[in-house]
Design an enzyme around this catalytic site. Structure first.
Site, PDB file in Angstrom:
ATOM      1  N   HIS A 180       0.850  -1.291   0.041  1.00 41.38           N
ATOM      2  CA  HIS A 180       0.053  -0.247   0.012  1.00 41.38           C
ATOM      3  C   HIS A 180       0.785   1.269  -0.119  1.00 41.38           C
ATOM      4  O   HIS A 180       1.503   1.730   0.927  1.00 41.38           O
ATOM      5  CB  HIS A 180      -1.018   0.031   1.452  1.00 41.38           C
ATOM      6  CG  HIS A 180      -1.862   1.039   1.293  1.00 41.38           C
ATOM      7  ND1 HIS A 180      -2.856   1.192   2.315  1.00 41.38           N
ATOM      8  CD2 HIS A 180      -2.147   2.147   0.428  1.00 41.38           C
ATOM      9  CE1 HIS A 180      -3.703   2.270   2.053  1.00 41.38           C
ATOM     10  NE2 HIS A 180      -3.236   2.910   1.131  1.00 41.38           N
TER      11      HIS A 180
ATOM     12  N   LEU B  68       2.481   6.518  -5.094  1.00 40.39           N
ATOM     13  CA  LEU B  68       3.693   6.874  -5.832  1.00 40.39           C
ATOM     14  C   LEU B  68       3.489   8.409  -6.552  1.00 40.39           C
ATOM     15  O   LEU B  68       4.231   9.065  -7.265  1.00 40.39           O
ATOM     16  CB  LEU B  68       4.227   6.122  -6.760  1.00 40.39           C
ATOM     17  CG  LEU B  68       4.587   4.767  -6.057  1.00 40.39           C
ATOM     18  CD1 LEU B  68       5.373   3.746  -6.913  1.00 40.39           C
ATOM     19  CD2 LEU B  68       5.783   5.076  -4.835  1.00 40.39           C
ATOM     20  N   ARG B  69       2.196   8.721  -6.598  1.00 39.42           N
ATOM     21  CA  ARG B  69       1.729  10.070  -7.114  1.00 39.42           C
ATOM     22  C   ARG B  69       1.870  10.191  -8.811  1.00 39.42           C
ATOM     23  O   ARG B  69       1.790  11.271  -9.230  1.00 39.42           O
ATOM     24  CB  ARG B  69       2.296  11.183  -6.398  1.00 39.42           C
ATOM     25  CG  ARG B  69       2.069  11.149  -5.001  1.00 39.42           C
ATOM     26  CD  ARG B  69       0.500  10.931  -4.724  1.00 39.42           C
ATOM     27  NE  ARG B  69       0.385  11.407  -3.120  1.00 39.42           N
ATOM     28  CZ  ARG B  69      -0.688  10.938  -2.554  1.00 39.42           C
ATOM     29  NH1 ARG B  69      -1.720  10.447  -3.059  1.00 39.42           N
ATOM     30  NH2 ARG B  69      -0.860  11.392  -1.180  1.00 39.42           N
TER      31      ARG B  69
ATOM     32  N   ASN C 134      -5.343   5.970  -7.000  1.00 32.76           N
ATOM     33  CA  ASN C 134      -5.863   7.321  -7.021  1.00 32.76           C
ATOM     34  C   ASN C 134      -4.830   8.468  -7.582  1.00 32.76           C
ATOM     35  O   ASN C 134      -4.632   9.360  -6.987  1.00 32.76           O
ATOM     36  CB  ASN C 134      -6.311   7.543  -5.667  1.00 32.76           C
ATOM     37  CG  ASN C 134      -5.317   7.728  -4.748  1.00 32.76           C
ATOM     38  OD1 ASN C 134      -4.078   7.099  -4.932  1.00 32.76           O
ATOM     39  ND2 ASN C 134      -5.399   8.388  -3.458  1.00 32.76           N
TER      40      ASN C 134
ATOM     41  N   ASP D 203      -8.743   3.117  -3.235  1.00 30.36           N
ATOM     42  CA  ASP D 203      -8.166   3.802  -1.994  1.00 30.36           C
ATOM     43  C   ASP D 203      -8.040   5.238  -2.213  1.00 30.36           C
ATOM     44  O   ASP D 203      -7.716   5.912  -3.148  1.00 30.36           O
ATOM     45  CB  ASP D 203      -6.983   2.938  -1.559  1.00 30.36           C
ATOM     46  CG  ASP D 203      -6.422   3.984  -0.516  1.00 30.36           C
ATOM     47  OD1 ASP D 203      -6.976   3.953   0.487  1.00 30.36           O
ATOM     48  OD2 ASP D 203      -5.188   4.065  -0.211  1.00 30.36           O
TER      49      ASP D 203
ATOM     50  N   HIS E 151     -10.583   0.741   1.187  1.00 36.35           N
ATOM     51  CA  HIS E 151     -10.565   1.735   2.369  1.00 36.35           C
ATOM     52  C   HIS E 151     -11.945   1.913   2.849  1.00 36.35           C
ATOM     53  O   HIS E 151     -12.760   2.492   2.275  1.00 36.35           O
ATOM     54  CB  HIS E 151     -10.030   3.168   1.461  1.00 36.35           C
ATOM     55  CG  HIS E 151     -10.037   4.356   2.138  1.00 36.35           C
ATOM     56  ND1 HIS E 151      -9.107   5.220   2.526  1.00 36.35           N
ATOM     57  CD2 HIS E 151     -11.297   5.099   2.981  1.00 36.35           C
ATOM     58  CE1 HIS E 151      -9.469   6.289   2.976  1.00 36.35           C
ATOM     59  NE2 HIS E 151     -10.684   6.147   3.425  1.00 36.35           N
TER      60      HIS E 151
ATOM     61  N   HIS F  61      -5.214  -0.375   6.000  1.00 37.59           N
ATOM     62  CA  HIS F  61      -5.317   0.692   7.320  1.00 37.59           C
ATOM     63  C   HIS F  61      -6.246   0.650   8.424  1.00 37.59           C
ATOM     64  O   HIS F  61      -6.799   1.630   8.580  1.00 37.59           O
ATOM     65  CB  HIS F  61      -4.824   1.923   6.865  1.00 37.59           C
ATOM     66  CG  HIS F  61      -5.876   2.349   5.949  1.00 37.59           C
ATOM     67  ND1 HIS F  61      -7.067   2.362   5.768  1.00 37.59           N
ATOM     68  CD2 HIS F  61      -5.545   3.389   4.641  1.00 37.59           C
ATOM     69  CE1 HIS F  61      -7.688   2.758   4.826  1.00 37.59           C
ATOM     70  NE2 HIS F  61      -6.746   3.494   4.131  1.00 37.59           N
TER      71      HIS F  61
ATOM     72  N   ASN G  93      -6.092   9.852   6.921  1.00 41.25           N
ATOM     73  CA  ASN G  93      -7.124   9.058   6.792  1.00 41.25           C
ATOM     74  C   ASN G  93      -6.801   7.623   6.785  1.00 41.25           C
ATOM     75  O   ASN G  93      -6.321   7.092   5.826  1.00 41.25           O
ATOM     76  CB  ASN G  93      -7.855   9.726   5.698  1.00 41.25           C
ATOM     77  CG  ASN G  93      -9.344   9.218   5.553  1.00 41.25           C
ATOM     78  OD1 ASN G  93      -9.717   8.742   6.591  1.00 41.25           O
ATOM     79  ND2 ASN G  93     -10.125   9.525   4.539  1.00 41.25           N
TER      80      ASN G  93
ATOM     81  N   ASP H  19       0.902   3.040   3.794  1.00 47.20           N
ATOM     82  CA  ASP H  19       0.078   4.055   3.125  1.00 47.20           C
ATOM     83  C   ASP H  19       1.042   5.213   3.207  1.00 47.20           C
ATOM     84  O   ASP H  19       0.596   6.286   3.166  1.00 47.20           O
ATOM     85  CB  ASP H  19      -1.040   4.157   4.191  1.00 47.20           C
ATOM     86  CG  ASP H  19      -2.357   4.975   3.536  1.00 47.20           C
ATOM     87  OD1 ASP H  19      -2.192   5.349   2.200  1.00 47.20           O
ATOM     88  OD2 ASP H  19      -3.121   5.290   4.316  1.00 47.20           O
TER      89      ASP H  19
END
Ligand SMILES: [Zn+2]
Ligand SMILES: [Zn+2]
Length: 449
Positions: free
Chosen positions: A77, A80-81, A111, A169, A196, A249, A295, A322
């Site tokens: 999890h 890496l954007r 995401n 997520d 999530h 998480h 979160n 995360d």
């Protein structure tokens, strides 16, 4: 049928090595003794008595006396954007951070901006990882188009393009009908669905865990049932559809209880904990420092104790960081406005070792097992130190002392909730399929034969 971690996408190749004189510790194999580890073309060839192994042809010698060789970690999890938010992180910096944290593999969430919701995007990300990733990197696609929670993506086509599974997520899948359909597809196409768990109706505009501290600060809180009721719903759906899912998480005692019930009933459900939920509580939020905003949120000491117990007992299967990079301008703002998330790859093991192992709260062996088990969520071989296994090994100096963040980060972002912590233990080198993916600057290695 399990695949090796190094079958995921990365830019490295298998190599040959001799790791001399390390304390080799693999709890799954009942192994804890000084050994020479001989690695040939990516695989462990032999665990020899110390000083007795010969250097294989063309192999690198690593003098590892004083270090512990353990199975390298696997993080199911991370964020890496890439694509879309490369100012926070990208494949190159994020996987460098992973290697520096002792991880031999990571799974990147979907995401991104735009969301990874098409097979072509999954294929393109895998190609990019072949060029840029320091450690093997797996990808998931989103469950719903645009993460809007309405229409399922082409899950079969994404699996065919190499997605390890599916996740929205960052956001929950609010509709039980959509969730049910997604699980029906998972049953057909395999992989895993990473969840999530959060009920937006219950979370409302909460910015921290609901409890004594949120009341004292006058901040809107997210109740624990926002998480646990969704876990209960999805566990029931999993059982009903004979599907597989993984709960990301966990933050609360009630969530642990929901996982226990789900497992007792035979649901194919696994669960994950982050280092920050295991060592911090909502007391940190009294500082109003947005480095403690994530979160799910940090919760009470009672919740934390339940998470630790779940880690020990195995109710929770694995640790995931995360890792969620954000830019400074998104964190150094009033608490209510700050984005949620913290980086975690470079501190995961040292934080758990310092806060849980050294004080005698959790066994080192348990930490190693939970930090490697994430590979099994995706039917990958769990890293292990044994003849014939792929050589995914982390060398750790358990005596090292360092200050988190003092030398900067490999990650492009610095939103760590552990900055300034005096940490004990540090990865000295990370080996993936017999080649060195990372070596700590102060760690001098031997010569090449
Ligand atoms: Zn999440
Ligand atoms: Zn996440």
């Amino acid at each position: 049928m399990s695949r090796a971690v190094a079958d995921l996408n990365w830019r490295g190749d298998s190599g040959s090595l001799l790791i001399r004189g390390a304390r080799v510790l693999d709890p799954r194999k009942g192994l804890d003794e000084s050994r020479d580890v001989v690695v040939k073309q990516g695989r462990i060839a032999e665990l020899a008595a110390p000083g007795e192994a010969e250097l294989p042809e063309g192999a690198e010698l690593i003098e590892a006396a004083g270090l512990v060789a353990m199975p390298a970690f696997f993080d199911p999890h991370v964020h890496l954007r890439q694509i879309g938010e490369e100012y926070k992180e990208d494949l190159e910096t994020g996987t460098r951070a992973a290697a520096a944290g002792g991880f031999c593999g990571v799974v990147a969430m979907a995401n991104t901006d735009p969301a990874t919701d098409e097979p072509e995007t999954v294929a393109a990300m895998r190609e990019q990882a072949d060029r840029e990733a320091s450690v093997p990197t797996g990808f998931v696609g989103t469950v719903t188009v645009g993460m809007r929670g309405e229409e399922l993506t082409e899950m079969a086509a994404m699996r065919a393009a190499g997605a390890l599974g599916f996740s929205d997520d960052g956001l929950p899948i609010t509709s039980a009908r959509v969730m049910r359909r997604a699980l029906q597809y998972q049953h057909l196409v395999g992989g895993n669905i990473l969840l999530h768990e959060e009920d937006p109706e219950l979370s409302g505009d909460g910015v921290m865990g609901e409890g004594v501290v949120s009341a004292a600060l006058g901040l809107a809180g997210v109740p624990d049932v926002s998480e646990s009721t969704m876990i209960a719903r999805d566990a029931a759906l999993c059982l009903h559809e004979d599907a597989r899912a993984h709960v990301q998480h966990l933050s609360a005692r009630r969530s642990v209880e929901a996982i226990e019930v789900a497992k007792q009933r035979g649901a194919a459900i696994t669960a994950e904990l982050t280092p920050h939920h295991l060592v911090l509580t909502d007391e940190e939020v009294r500082s109003l420092d947005a480095r403690f905003k994530m979160n799910p949120p940090l919760r009470s000491e009672d919740d934390r104790q339940a998470l630790i117990e779940a880690l020990r007992s195995g109710t929770v299967d694995c640790i995931g960081t995360d890792h969620a990079p954000h830019a400074t301008h998104q964190k150094e703002v009033p608490f209510e406005q700050a984005l949620m998330g913290v980086i975690g790859l470079e501190t995961a093991f040292p934080v758990l070792y310092t806060a849980l192992v050294e004080p005698g709260i959790v066994e080192l062996e348990t930490i190693i097992e939970r930090m490697t088990a994430g590979a099994a969520l995706f039917d990958l071989e769990i890293p292990t130190i044994a003849p014939d296994a792929e050589a995914n090994i982390t060398l750790i100096d358990l005596e090292a002392e360092w200050e988190a963040g003092a030398d900067g980060w490999e990650s492009r972002s610095s939103n760590s909730c552990f900055t300034g912590w005096k940490l004990r233990s540090r990865p000295a080198a990370t080996i993936v399929a017999g080649s060195v993916a990372y070596r700590q600057r102060a760690f001098r290695m031997g010569a090449v034969a």
